[in-house]
Design an enzyme around this catalytic site. Structure first.
Site, PDB file in Angstrom:
ATOM      1  N   GLY A 100      -3.257  -6.753   1.290  1.00  0.00           N
ATOM      2  CA  GLY A 100      -3.998  -5.500   1.489  1.00  0.00           C
ATOM      3  C   GLY A 100      -3.359  -4.367   0.708  1.00  0.00           C
ATOM      4  N   ASP A 101      -4.053  -3.225   0.672  1.00  0.00           N
ATOM      5  CA  ASP A 101      -3.550  -2.023   0.011  1.00  0.00           C
ATOM      6  C   ASP A 101      -3.319  -2.216  -1.486  1.00  0.00           C
ATOM      7  OD1 ASP A 101      -3.436  -0.866   2.612  1.00  0.00           O
ATOM      8  OD2 ASP A 101      -1.511  -1.868   2.920  1.00  0.00           O
ATOM      9  N   GLU A 102      -4.173  -3.019  -2.111  1.00  0.00           N
ATOM     10  CA  GLU A 102      -4.032  -3.264  -3.548  1.00  0.00           C
ATOM     11  C   GLU A 102      -4.706  -2.168  -4.380  1.00  0.00           C
ATOM     12  OE1 GLU A 102      -5.463  -5.425  -1.480  1.00  0.00           O
ATOM     13  OE2 GLU A 102      -4.248  -7.249  -1.409  1.00  0.00           O
ATOM     14  N   LYS A 134      -8.103  -1.408  -3.655  1.00  0.00           N
ATOM     15  CA  LYS A 134      -9.502  -1.873  -3.713  1.00  0.00           C
ATOM     16  C   LYS A 134     -10.486  -0.723  -3.760  1.00  0.00           C
ATOM     17  CE  LYS A 134      -9.098  -4.287   0.059  1.00  0.00           C
ATOM     18  NZ  LYS A 134      -7.656  -4.376   0.177  1.00  0.00           N
ATOM     19  N   GLY A 135     -10.218   0.293  -2.914  1.00  0.00           N
ATOM     20  CA  GLY A 135     -11.154   1.414  -2.803  1.00  0.00           C
ATOM     21  C   GLY A 135     -11.467   1.993  -4.173  1.00  0.00           C
ATOM     22  N   ALA A 160      -8.909  -1.160   8.085  1.00  0.00           N
ATOM     23  CA  ALA A 160      -8.830  -0.888   6.651  1.00  0.00           C
ATOM     24  C   ALA A 160      -8.754   0.617   6.399  1.00  0.00           C
ATOM     25  CB  ALA A 160     -10.067  -1.454   5.962  1.00  0.00           C
ATOM     26  N   GLY A 161      -8.191   0.964   5.280  1.00  0.00           N
ATOM     27  CA  GLY A 161      -8.172   2.369   4.877  1.00  0.00           C
ATOM     28  C   GLY A 161      -8.264   2.412   3.367  1.00  0.00           C
ATOM     29  N   HIS A 162      -9.439   2.712   2.865  1.00  0.00           N
ATOM     30  CA  HIS A 162      -9.620   2.789   1.412  1.00  0.00           C
ATOM     31  C   HIS A 162      -9.549   4.250   0.962  1.00  0.00           C
ATOM     32  CE1 HIS A 162     -11.966  -1.258   1.244  1.00  0.00           C
ATOM     33  NE2 HIS A 162     -10.704  -1.399   1.560  1.00  0.00           N
ATOM     34  N   GLN A 179      -8.701  -5.589   3.657  1.00  0.00           N
ATOM     35  CA  GLN A 179      -7.417  -6.297   3.771  1.00  0.00           C
ATOM     36  C   GLN A 179      -7.143  -7.125   2.494  1.00  0.00           C
ATOM     37  OE1 GLN A 179      -9.556  -6.677   6.933  1.00  0.00           O
ATOM     38  NE2 GLN A 179      -8.670  -4.683   7.219  1.00  0.00           N
ATOM     39  N   THR A 218      -4.628 -10.799   9.849  1.00  0.00           N
ATOM     40  CA  THR A 218      -5.658 -10.111  10.610  1.00  0.00           C
ATOM     41  C   THR A 218      -6.561 -11.188  11.227  1.00  0.00           C
ATOM     42  OG1 THR A 218      -7.225  -8.279  10.606  1.00  0.00           O
ATOM     43  CG2 THR A 218      -7.292  -9.746   8.679  1.00  0.00           C
ATOM     44  N   ALA A 243      -2.786   4.054   4.646  1.00  0.00           N
ATOM     45  CA  ALA A 243      -3.878   5.033   4.730  1.00  0.00           C
ATOM     46  C   ALA A 243      -4.420   5.138   6.157  1.00  0.00           C
ATOM     47  CB  ALA A 243      -5.002   4.642   3.774  1.00  0.00           C
ATOM     48  N   ARG A 263       2.174   4.184   8.169  1.00  0.00           N
ATOM     49  CA  ARG A 263       3.441   3.440   8.178  1.00  0.00           C
ATOM     50  C   ARG A 263       3.944   3.209   6.748  1.00  0.00           C
ATOM     51  NH1 ARG A 263       1.957  -1.894  11.480  1.00  0.00           N
ATOM     52  NH2 ARG A 263       0.020  -1.629  10.341  1.00  0.00           N
ATOM     53  N   ARG A 296       5.111   1.191   3.683  1.00  0.00           N
ATOM     54  CA  ARG A 296       4.860  -0.212   3.330  1.00  0.00           C
ATOM     55  C   ARG A 296       6.131  -0.861   2.799  1.00  0.00           C
ATOM     56  NH1 ARG A 296      -0.361   1.815   0.133  1.00  0.00           N
ATOM     57  NH2 ARG A 296      -1.735   2.123   1.922  1.00  0.00           N
TER      58      ARG A 296
HETATM   59  P1  IMP Z   1      -4.887  -5.957  12.623  1.00  0.00           P
HETATM   60  O1  IMP Z   1      -5.865  -6.278  11.554  1.00  0.00           O
HETATM   61  O2  IMP Z   1      -4.909  -4.510  13.052  1.00  0.00           O
HETATM   62  O3  IMP Z   1      -4.973  -6.900  13.787  1.00  0.00           O
HETATM   63  O4  IMP Z   1      -3.413  -6.170  12.027  1.00  0.00           O
HETATM   64  C1  IMP Z   1      -2.921  -7.459  11.661  1.00  0.00           C
HETATM   65  C2  IMP Z   1      -2.049  -7.376  10.417  1.00  0.00           C
HETATM   66  O5  IMP Z   1      -2.870  -7.057   9.302  1.00  0.00           O
HETATM   67  C3  IMP Z   1      -0.974  -6.291  10.469  1.00  0.00           C
HETATM   68  O6  IMP Z   1       0.154  -6.754   9.746  1.00  0.00           O
HETATM   69  C4  IMP Z   1      -1.600  -5.129   9.740  1.00  0.00           C
HETATM   70  O7  IMP Z   1      -0.643  -4.265   9.184  1.00  0.00           O
HETATM   71  C5  IMP Z   1      -2.376  -5.879   8.664  1.00  0.00           C
HETATM   72  N1  IMP Z   1      -3.533  -5.125   8.174  1.00  0.00           N
HETATM   73  C6  IMP Z   1      -4.721  -4.969   8.775  1.00  0.00           C
HETATM   74  N2  IMP Z   1      -5.551  -4.227   8.017  1.00  0.00           N
HETATM   75  C7  IMP Z   1      -4.875  -3.939   6.897  1.00  0.00           C
HETATM   76  C8  IMP Z   1      -5.227  -3.237   5.707  1.00  0.00           C
HETATM   77  O8  IMP Z   1      -6.344  -2.746   5.517  1.00  0.00           O
HETATM   78  N3  IMP Z   1      -4.238  -3.152   4.761  1.00  0.00           N
HETATM   79  C9  IMP Z   1      -3.031  -3.724   4.923  1.00  0.00           C
HETATM   80  N4  IMP Z   1      -2.663  -4.407   6.008  1.00  0.00           N
HETATM   81  C10 IMP Z   1      -3.590  -4.514   6.994  1.00  0.00           C
END
Ligand code: IMP
Length: 424
Positions: free
Chosen positions: A12-14, A16-17, A39-41, A224, A239, A299, A303, A305
């Protein structure tokens, strides 16, 4: 017309947005098919910063249709807050251009409470985003979930909430020391939101296939990254949805046969948030440099990374799962100024060199990265706008990644602005 899927290739966080935003100019419709507001784009356009959680990135482009598929989990309150914030920035978020599947599952207050309580109590925390994603997908699989379409039938809705809370309240009170959650209050709160949500509900399969039949081009926007895929990622530190490309079809109610292009977004180094194995993680000054230069803070949760070198073994796993037709390489500018850059080309594992992440439960904790070291470059890349303008050592780094993966790197991104991504 061939449609495209865009997925994150790592944890995740590559970025993408940003790539989705750029490619949106080539499509008429953008579809989200999995994940939720975990997600946070982040997209920077015309000097404004937009952070999207569950609304497809296409919303930033006037006239583009945006669709939230059945594979998404939607927090109704979070959704309304998000569209209100976008409307305040002057964007059209009306139901004429934004649709939610009747079959999309709702993240309920008890899902969020359960997510928080479990993480609070767990010895080995996953480090979830705390948005209730896992418990919501659990209820979906347990066939007790609340779906968006249930808003049309208050009797069904009330009965589902009552049933769900009979079980959850035992967990809240007996295991987690939390107060009872009142089913009637949860029901009333959702009913109060219903008049605003109902106009967005649609038969999303038909919306997508009608667009397809009319010759419109569609983008399926992943959230993700593939290493967080529930089946193929670093389980249990994943996830709760399938992130890999083929879920685009099931998560939106169409056949994968109509999707031709698969673009994997790869960050030029690796990051992850939350717990779980990360073979190329750097705990030294270089790791700190990547974090501060790359602005590597979540995003959604803010936290910091975890940061490390690019890991080709991880990307090989992604490639065999997704069969990408091309790669977009992001944040290459962050590596400027490093004397040397490293690529993990394989792992040492149990006395052998392996090309893929081992599938044993603790295998990825036990591997040792095999690195190739390449000379870095000192030039600032943020003004580069074509392949030839990149310094030679940077081009070599990119070519080496392409060679190792056997997939064309078609897009290169050197900064957060729309103008800072170019096609090779
Ligand atoms: P959850 O999706 O909130 O259940 O989190 C499970 C794991 O996926 C955790 O390590 C989160 O930090 C990670 N995670 C979930 N969504 C994202 C995302 O959009 N970007 C990066 N990591 C994510």
């Amino acid at each position: 017309m061939s449609h495209m899927i865009v997925v994150g290739a790592q944890w995740g966080d590559e970025g993408k947005g940003k790539i989705v935003d750029l490619l949106t100019s080539e499509v008429d419709m953008v579809v989200r098919f999995q994940g939720g507001n975990n997600a946070g784009h982040t997209v920077i356009a015309n000097g404004k910063k937009y952070v999207l959680h569950v609304v497809p990135s296409g919303i930033l482009h006037p006239g583009k249709m945006c669709v939230i598929g059945n594979g998404v989990v939607l927090d109704p309150e979070g959704f309304l807050e998000e569209i209100d914030a976008l409307a305040a920035l002057g964007l059209d978020v009306s139901p004429s251009r934004l649709k939610i599947s009747y079959r999309t599952h709702f993240i309920m207050p008890y899902h969020r409470a359960l997510d928080g309580a479990r993480e609070g109590h767990a010895k080995d925390k996953i480090g979830t985003t705390g948005r209730g994603i896992g418990p919501c997908y659990e209820d979906k699989k347990a066939r007790v979930g609340v779906r968006a379409g249930d808003l049309t039938d208050p009797e069904v809705l009330k009965s589902k909430i009552t049933h769900a809370l009979e079980e959850k309240n035992v967990l809240f009170t007996q295991l987690y020391g939390l107060p009872v959650m009142d089913a009637e209050a949860v029901f009333q709160k959702l009913m109060a939101l219903a008049p605003r949500i109902l106009p967005y509900l649609a038969d999303v399969s038909s919306v997508i296939l009608d667009a397809h039949a009319a010759g419109k081009r569609i983008m399926f926007e992943g959230a993700q990254g593939v290493m967080l895929d529930i089946d193929h990622g670093t389980y249990p530190f994943v996830t709760s949805s399938n992130v890999a490309c083929d879920n685009a079809a099931l998560g939106s109610g169409i056949s994968s046969g109509i999707i031709g292009e698969r673009i994997a977004i790869v960050k030029a180094y690796t990051t992850r948030v939350g717990a779980g194995p990360f073979p190329t993680e750097l705990f030294d000054k270089t790791g700190e440099e990547l974090r501060s230069r790359g602005g590597e803070f979540g995003a959604t949760t803010g936290r910091p990374r975890r940061c490390g070198w690019l890991d080709i073994a991880v990307l090989r796993e992604m490639a065999r799962l997704c069969g990408p037709t091309s790669i977009a390489l992001t944040k290459v500018d962050v590596l400027s100024g490093m004397k040397e850059v490293k690529i993990c080309v394989a792992y040492e594992y149990e006395g052998r060199v392996v090309q893929y992440p081992p599938q044993t439960p603790r295998g990825l904790d036990q591997v040792k990265p095999v690195y190739e070291t390449m000379p870095g470059w000192s030039e600032d890349l943020t003004g580069c706008d074509r392949w030839e303008s990149l310094p030679e050592n940077c081009r070599r780094y990119i070519d080496r990644i392409q060679e190792l993966l056997g997939v064309k790197i078609d897009y290169i991104s050197v900064g957060p602005d729309r103008k800072q991504t170019f096609r090779r």
